[in-house]
Design a protein around this motif. Structure first.
Motif, PDB file in Angstrom:
ATOM      1  N   ALA A 161      75.831 -22.295  30.855  1.00  0.00           N
ATOM      2  CA  ALA A 161      75.252 -22.972  32.016  1.00  0.00           C
ATOM      3  C   ALA A 161      76.092 -22.754  33.263  1.00  0.00           C
ATOM      4  CB  ALA A 161      75.129 -24.467  31.732  1.00  0.00           C
ATOM      5  N   LEU A 162      77.397 -22.826  33.119  1.00  0.00           N
ATOM      6  CA  LEU A 162      78.263 -22.765  34.294  1.00  0.00           C
ATOM      7  C   LEU A 162      79.036 -21.451  34.350  1.00  0.00           C
ATOM      8  CD1 LEU A 162      79.638 -26.361  33.803  1.00  0.00           C
ATOM      9  CD2 LEU A 162      78.147 -25.663  35.663  1.00  0.00           C
ATOM     10  N   LEU A 163      79.495 -21.160  35.525  1.00  0.00           N
ATOM     11  CA  LEU A 163      80.321 -19.983  35.749  1.00  0.00           C
ATOM     12  C   LEU A 163      81.529 -20.020  34.800  1.00  0.00           C
ATOM     13  CD1 LEU A 163      79.763 -17.944  38.033  1.00  0.00           C
ATOM     14  CD2 LEU A 163      81.490 -19.097  39.380  1.00  0.00           C
ATOM     15  N   ASP A 213      77.158 -14.895  32.083  1.00  0.00           N
ATOM     16  CA  ASP A 213      76.273 -14.724  33.230  1.00  0.00           C
ATOM     17  C   ASP A 213      76.779 -13.522  34.029  1.00  0.00           C
ATOM     18  OD1 ASP A 213      74.167 -16.476  34.923  1.00  0.00           O
ATOM     19  OD2 ASP A 213      75.512 -15.398  36.268  1.00  0.00           O
ATOM     20  N   LEU A 234      70.882 -19.496  35.829  1.00  0.00           N
ATOM     21  CA  LEU A 234      69.470 -19.869  35.860  1.00  0.00           C
ATOM     22  C   LEU A 234      68.615 -18.631  35.565  1.00  0.00           C
ATOM     23  CD1 LEU A 234      69.315 -22.169  39.029  1.00  0.00           C
ATOM     24  CD2 LEU A 234      69.335 -22.875  36.640  1.00  0.00           C
ATOM     25  N   VAL A 267      73.699 -23.636  42.867  1.00  0.00           N
ATOM     26  CA  VAL A 267      72.842 -22.592  42.285  1.00  0.00           C
ATOM     27  C   VAL A 267      73.641 -21.313  42.035  1.00  0.00           C
ATOM     28  CG1 VAL A 267      70.856 -21.102  42.788  1.00  0.00           C
ATOM     29  CG2 VAL A 267      70.724 -23.534  43.274  1.00  0.00           C
ATOM     30  N   LYS A 268      74.610 -21.061  42.924  1.00  0.00           N
ATOM     31  CA  LYS A 268      75.409 -19.838  42.793  1.00  0.00           C
ATOM     32  C   LYS A 268      76.421 -19.932  41.655  1.00  0.00           C
ATOM     33  CE  LYS A 268      75.203 -17.801  47.337  1.00  0.00           C
ATOM     34  NZ  LYS A 268      75.941 -17.361  48.507  1.00  0.00           N
ATOM     35  N   ARG A 269      76.656 -21.132  41.168  1.00  0.00           N
ATOM     36  CA  ARG A 269      77.699 -21.301  40.159  1.00  0.00           C
ATOM     37  C   ARG A 269      77.151 -21.567  38.762  1.00  0.00           C
ATOM     38  NH1 ARG A 269      80.249 -24.155  44.552  1.00  0.00           N
ATOM     39  NH2 ARG A 269      79.516 -26.133  43.753  1.00  0.00           N
ATOM     40  N   VAL A 270      75.847 -21.481  38.615  1.00  0.00           N
ATOM     41  CA  VAL A 270      75.267 -21.759  37.297  1.00  0.00           C
ATOM     42  C   VAL A 270      74.378 -20.601  36.856  1.00  0.00           C
ATOM     43  CG1 VAL A 270      75.281 -24.233  37.791  1.00  0.00           C
ATOM     44  CG2 VAL A 270      73.200 -22.943  38.153  1.00  0.00           C
ATOM     45  N   THR A 286      71.375 -12.255  32.629  1.00  0.00           N
ATOM     46  CA  THR A 286      70.844 -13.547  33.099  1.00  0.00           C
ATOM     47  C   THR A 286      70.188 -14.258  31.914  1.00  0.00           C
ATOM     48  OG1 THR A 286      68.714 -12.594  33.678  1.00  0.00           O
ATOM     49  CG2 THR A 286      70.380 -12.628  35.407  1.00  0.00           C
ATOM     50  N   ILE A 287      69.849 -15.521  32.123  1.00  0.00           N
ATOM     51  CA  ILE A 287      69.264 -16.329  31.048  1.00  0.00           C
ATOM     52  C   ILE A 287      67.972 -15.685  30.518  1.00  0.00           C
ATOM     53  CG2 ILE A 287      68.167 -18.592  30.621  1.00  0.00           C
ATOM     54  CD1 ILE A 287      71.107 -18.880  30.727  1.00  0.00           C
ATOM     55  N   ASP A 288      67.312 -14.901  31.363  1.00  0.00           N
ATOM     56  CA  ASP A 288      66.057 -14.254  30.954  1.00  0.00           C
ATOM     57  C   ASP A 288      66.242 -13.395  29.699  1.00  0.00           C
ATOM     58  OD1 ASP A 288      64.445 -14.724  33.657  1.00  0.00           O
ATOM     59  OD2 ASP A 288      66.452 -14.079  34.145  1.00  0.00           O
ATOM     60  N   PHE A 300      82.141 -15.231  46.029  1.00  0.00           N
ATOM     61  CA  PHE A 300      81.930 -13.780  46.001  1.00  0.00           C
ATOM     62  C   PHE A 300      81.977 -13.253  47.427  1.00  0.00           C
ATOM     63  CE2 PHE A 300      79.961 -15.557  42.300  1.00  0.00           C
ATOM     64  CZ  PHE A 300      80.389 -14.708  41.295  1.00  0.00           C
ATOM     65  N   MET A 316      86.204 -24.878  40.120  1.00  0.00           N
ATOM     66  CA  MET A 316      84.953 -24.110  40.206  1.00  0.00           C
ATOM     67  C   MET A 316      84.466 -23.930  41.647  1.00  0.00           C
ATOM     68  SD  MET A 316      81.420 -24.587  38.182  1.00  0.00           S
ATOM     69  CE  MET A 316      82.158 -24.352  36.601  1.00  0.00           C
ATOM     70  N   LYS A 349      77.282 -13.228  37.042  1.00  0.00           N
ATOM     71  CA  LYS A 349      78.294 -13.615  38.038  1.00  0.00           C
ATOM     72  C   LYS A 349      79.684 -13.701  37.391  1.00  0.00           C
ATOM     73  CE  LYS A 349      75.756 -17.226  39.283  1.00  0.00           C
ATOM     74  NZ  LYS A 349      74.320 -17.258  39.132  1.00  0.00           N
TER      75      LYS A 349
END
Lengths: 292, 393
Positions: free
Chosen positions: B135-137, B196, A87, A82-85, B117-119, B252, B247, B198
């Motif tokens: 989708a991914l980091l 993202d 959402l 969850v921390k790597r995608v 974020t996706i929002d 963090f 990955m 992150k």
């Protein structure tokens, strides 16, 4: 015939339009199914042979989660993916947030330091939160509230369904409380460190090793167990799954009985969350009866 | 008669090329400038207002509201004061709105990197035209203009730019994989690289990936090793690209709720919730909630105040130019005295001479009109770009 086709197409459309809830583990999916009933579609997209805590989704799986109306997270660092995608934050529900202060930290022995961030360790958090059934109730309530927020028109149904689920979980909780009170001094060894909340809630003395149920332990692991038993004379080893027969036999020789307490993180091949937990309690009961 | 006058006048203006060109340029500029300015301003007003109207509220650190709005809505490179993710969480906790955090600080190939974020994509109704959503980091989706300008396709990569040129001790640029290209939206989103949140923090160095220290074979990276601690030195290699293989190693440090963002897009449940939220933050000394439409209206008022000054200057210059043109023609008539005398001797009336001069004026004005219209057409076709260069840059 035409009526039947129309009816079928209506059913297909309504299924597609249903409020879709994605879950990261089976217990949450089960709670959502019980609470949401026919008003929601619960998706738990993991294959049955993987541990949801360590599952790695691909882009297609993530796209499914991204399109969900609600995403149920277990919290406590469960499902590290969850921390790597990416959402949608708005759709995330951390079901254990309400008892976040009571998470159990799992100490990691190695810390390191590099760059400007200073010394740090990647210490984790125990994540099998639902094995404390009081916590499971709180997680289920978080799901109920989230569903109510998004579908207020079905709020009464959700509340009713939650009350039924709460009763079931209360029963499990009471059963375990009564059972473990019989012999509070009993010592257990867990084959994996996944029973922290379970042990805390039901006052179970537990030490963990890192054994796999379907793999015969190595000599080194047996030696470690011997050393552990010298200072911690346990009578039972709790397994996540059915252990290897040879392992069970060898454990019996050192005075350790084996019992399965399946955390049920993934969808069981038979039955559901409640039936698996009932079976778990039954096995635990036998252990307590033998050591009465 | 008119055709003959135009014929003679045409030959006259063609013969006096420099004079004609000067007059045409003067008239064209005087007519074109205010109209072009009006076009650009109308378009900028439309762009600014529509984007602002699509963003109900913005939360940021108390300070310049204009910087906050320009950075969050138009991805201007003037970074507002930094706030933490906690501010976004607090908005969500009120139950009155949902929060979309934004971190608009970094660049890749001179394009803004927008951490969110996706929002954000759902809210702005941004759909992927090619490829798939991030989708991914380490993945990014890019705006249509970015894709066109650099010829980028899904599967290609784009590298983040260092914040300062000589940032020798700074963090390594991050190579980001393009997962998709967004549909053209005719907004600032077309010119941005979206990642993202992150991933944006990894660009900043708050998250990173490296070889596991307790497994490394390279002893030169270990500064100190004890039973429960391994300390690495600066030689420890950190990954500059996030791949499937490495990955897992990305992590963090510390509490991510105190990680930085530049703003929070606040989407209230309804108008009443919006008003309540604004009321709650009125007395807040740390944060401000602004309504982008209010800020943009203020900005537009200033722009139009400047425009009226420019209009006045153009009007004065225009009057002076018209007087100068009148003078040019008056002098021209005097210089052409001998030519006019010849016309009279040939038996032409005074009216014929007037018709010739008027025909010259008509031709010059017509030429200015054609050139001016052409220029206006070019401006109109490129107002979007011009507005971005003149107003947003």
């Amino acid at each position: 015939m035409i009526t039947a086709v129309l009816l079928l197409s209506c059913m297909v459309v309504s299924a597609a339009d249903k409020f879709t809830v994605y879950s990261v583990n089976y217990p949450l999916a089960y709670f959502a199914e019980r609470i949401g009933g026919e008003h929601i579609k619960v998706v738990f997209p993991l294959p049955s042979d993987v541990d949801p805590a360590f599952w790695e989704p691909d882009a297609e799986d993530i796209a499914g989660f991204q399109q969900a109306d609600l995403i149920l997270l277990n919290g406590a660092g469960y499902a590290r993916w969850v921390k790597r995608v990416s959402l949608p934050r708005r759709k995330l529900v951390n079901t254990s947030a309400v008892f976040g202060q009571e998470y159990i930290s799992v100490a990691e022995t190695v810390t390191h330091q590099h760059g400007p961030g200073g010394e740090h360790s990647h210490a984790g958090t125990a994540f099998t939160t639902w094995l404390d059934f009081k916590q499971a109730i709180q997680q289920a309530r978080a799901i109920q509230l989230a569903l109510e927020k998004h579908q207020p028109e079905y709020a009464d149904t959700f509340r009713r369904n939650f009350a039924l689920l709460e009763t079931d979980l209360e029963c499990l909780d009471t059963d375990l409380k009564l059972l473990t009170a019989v012999n509070p001094k009993m010592l257990f060894i867990a084959s994996h460190p996944v029973y922290q909340y379970f042990a805390r809630r039901y006052n179970i003395h537990l030490q963990s090793v890192m054994w796999e149920p379907d793999v015969m332990p190595k000599e080194q692991q047996w030696n470690q167990l011997d050393r552990l038993l010298q200072k911690y004379p346990a009578n039972w080893m709790i397994w996540e799954g059915e252990p290897h027969k040879q392992t069970v036999t060898k454990l019996q020789k050192v005075g350790l009985g084996s019992l399965v307490f399946d955390p049920c993180a993934n969808r069981p091949t038979q039955g559901d969350f409640l039936s698996v937990m009932d079976e778990n309690i039954k096995q635990l009961k036998q252990a307590y009866l033998k050591n009465k | 008669m008119i055709i003959s006058s135009l014929y003679i006048a045409w030959h006259y203006v063609v013969f006096n090329k420099v004079r004609t060109a000067t007059l045409v340029a003067c008239i064209t500029l005087i007519a074109f400038l205010p109209m072009a300015l009006q076009l650009v301003l109308t378009e900028s007003e439309r762009l600014l207002q529509s984007r602002a109207a699509d963003t109900p509220l913005l939360l940021g650190v108390r300070g310049s509201a204009l910087d906050l709005v320009m950075n969050s809505l138009y991805f201007d490179d003037e970074v507002p004061e930094i706030l933490t993710m906690q501010a976004a969480d607090e908005i969500g906790d009120t139950g009155l709105a949902y929060a979309i955090p934004l971190y608009v600080r970094f660049q890749a190939r001179k394009q803004p990197v927008v951490g969110t974020t996706i929002d954000y994509f759902d809210y702005r109704n941004l759909r992927v035209a090619k490829g798939r959503m991030l989708a991914l980091l380490g993945e990014c989706v890019i705006g249509a203009d970015v894709a066109d300008e650099y010829g980028l396709e899904p599967g290609d990569s784009i590298v983040s730019s260092p914040e300062t040129l000589f940032d020798l001790a700074g963090i390594y640029p991050l190579k980001m994989k393009i997962s998709g290209i967004l549909q053209r939206h005719h907004t600032s989103d077309d010119q941005a690289v979206f990642v993202d949140l992150k991933t944006a923090w990894i660009i900043e160095g708050l998250g990173h990936g490296h070889e596991e220290l307790n497994k490394t074979q390279d002893k030169s990276v270990i500064l100190k090793r004890s039973e429960d601690s391994v300390t690495a030195n600066a030689r420890l290699f950190q990954y500059t690209e996030i791949t499937d293989e490495n990955m897992d190693s990305f992590h963090f440090h510390g509490d991510t709720t105190i990680y930085p963002i530049t703003a929070v897009m606040v989407v209230p449940n309804d108008a009443k919730a919006g008003t309540l939220l604004r009321g709650r933050y009125l007395e807040n000394t740390q944060y401000q909630i602004v309504r982008p439409t209010d800020v943009i209206e203020g900005l537009l008022e200033n722009i139009f105040r400047i425009k009226s000054v420019i209009d006045a200057v153009i009007a004065i210059v225009g009057l002076a130019t018209i007087l100068a043109i009148f003078l040019v023609f008056a002098l021209s008539v005097r210089l052409r005295q001998r030519e006019l005398t010849t016309i009279f001797k040939l038996g032409c009336s005074r009216m014929t001479a007037v018709r010739l001069i008027l025909a010259e004026i008509v031709i010059i004005v017509l030429m200015s009109g054609i050139i001016g219209t052409g220029l206006l057409y070019v401006v109109q076709a490129n107002t979007d770009t011009l507005v971005r260069i003149l107003i947003f840059s």
